[in-house]
Design an enzyme around this catalytic site. Structure first.
Site, short mmCIF file in Angstrom:
data_model
loop_
_atom_site.label_atom_id
_atom_site.label_comp_id
_atom_site.label_asym_id
_atom_site.label_seq_id
_atom_site.Cartn_x
_atom_site.Cartn_y
_atom_site.Cartn_z
N ASP A 27 -3.52 -2.39 4.12
CA ASP A 27 -2.88 -1.40 4.95
C ASP A 27 -2.31 -2.07 5.97
OD1 ASP A 27 -2.32 1.11 5.46
OD2 ASP A 27 -4.28 1.39 6.40
N ASN A 75 -0.54 8.40 -2.27
CA ASN A 75 0.61 7.87 -1.92
C ASN A 75 1.94 8.15 -2.35
OD1 ASN A 75 -0.85 4.51 -1.38
ND2 ASN A 75 -0.45 6.31 0.28
N ARG A 201 -11.70 3.79 7.68
CA ARG A 201 -11.86 4.90 6.57
C ARG A 201 -11.65 4.26 5.28
NH1 ARG A 201 -7.48 7.28 9.47
NH2 ARG A 201 -5.41 6.47 8.76
N GLU A 214 -20.75 -4.21 2.09
CA GLU A 214 -20.54 -4.42 3.59
C GLU A 214 -19.06 -4.13 3.91
OE1 GLU A 214 -22.67 -5.03 5.62
OE2 GLU A 214 -24.26 -5.10 4.03
#
Ligand code: IPE
Ligand code: IPE
Ligand code: MG
Length: 247
Positions: A27, A75, A201, A214
């Site tokens: 991202d 997207n 997020r 994790e």
């Protein structure tokens, strides 16, 4: 491996400090471009370079499974010219990867709903899977038109058909069965998910599989992400104490 220093924790599978399965939410391409006054698609071009570099690096250091989030089911909402630029990038990557990953011994797999893509892209995806199938190195899952809710709906439909047809009974519905009906069937759950760009997020990525994953959030935009950032994420992971609900 010097990377993990001397601190000993029982961490990944069989106590390994190196995660077997790493997920990356790639991202921050758009913000990278915006900061430079460039169109968003310029960020995607840079992001694609980072993807190639980090994939190779993960394979070299012995990661067994790498899942990269390249395009979500959401997207498609983006402006047509951005989606078009992404499809063009996918095409050039897929054409090149057929020969490129050969030397890297990487098994390429696509997770997500392929039917959303053009026939040309679908064929290139199939070809990449086909020609890398028998390699023995890292498995690279490229999540394209991937949404974890969509993936779970598919699993529920598969299972309900089997129950309806009498192939399964209600009691056969277990965690293992659901895992086996996901795109990642047969693979271990991700030990570590990295999200660059500072967003806290999950954005519909591996919801079922990440029950005990994790998370490492990094304040770096994906095009700026370096192998040293990967090392840093692995170092942070190696210090975590995974309890799985125990003590
Ligand atoms: C990730 O970067 C690439 C895709 C989602 C395809 P973004 O395009 O989401 O970049 P930001 O989050 O807008 O900076
Ligand atoms: C998640 O990033 C999807 C990919 C990186 C492919 P987004 O940029 O789409 O997620 P949101 O919109 O910030 O949650
Ligand atoms: Mg984003």
């Amino acid at each position: 491996m010097a990377l993990f220093g001397s601190k000993k924790t029982e961490n990944g599978p069989e106590g390994s400090l190196l995660p077997a399965h790493v997920g990356i939410i790639m991202d921050g391409n758009g913000r990278w471009a915006k900061k430079r006054g460039l169109p968003r698609k310029a960020g995607h071009v840079e992001g694609a370079k980072t993807f190639r570099k980090i994939t190779r690096y993960c394979s070299e250091i012995g990661i067994k499974y790498l899942t990269v989030y390249a395009f979500s089911t959401e997207n498609w909402k983006r402006p047509a010219d951005e989606v078009g630029a992404l499809m063009k990038l996918f095409k050039s990557y897929l054409e090149e990867a057929i020969t490129d990953f050969k030397d890297d011994d990487i098994v390429v797999r696509f997770i997500g709903d392929k039917s959303g893509f053009s026939r040309e892209l679908r064929e290139l995806m199939d070809e990449n899977e086909e020609c890398s199938r028998d390699r023995e190195g890292m498995v690279l899952n490229i999540a394209m038109n991937y949404g974890s809710r969509d993936e779970i709906i598919r699993a529920v439909k598969t299972i309900s058909r089997k129950v309806r047809d009498g192939e399964l009974s209600e009691d056969d519905i277990t965690e293992a069965l659901i895992s086996d009906c996901l795109y990642t069937a047969g693979q271990p759950d991700p030990d570590l998910i990295i999200r660059p760009s500072g967003e806290y997020r999950i954005s519909n990525f591996m919801l079922w599989q990440s029950a005990y994953t994790e998370f490492v959030i990094m304040n770096k935009l994906w095009p700026d992400f370096k192998t040293s950032d990967m090392d840093e994420a692995l170092r942070v992971y190696a210090q975590r104490n995974r309890r799985y609900g125990g003590v």
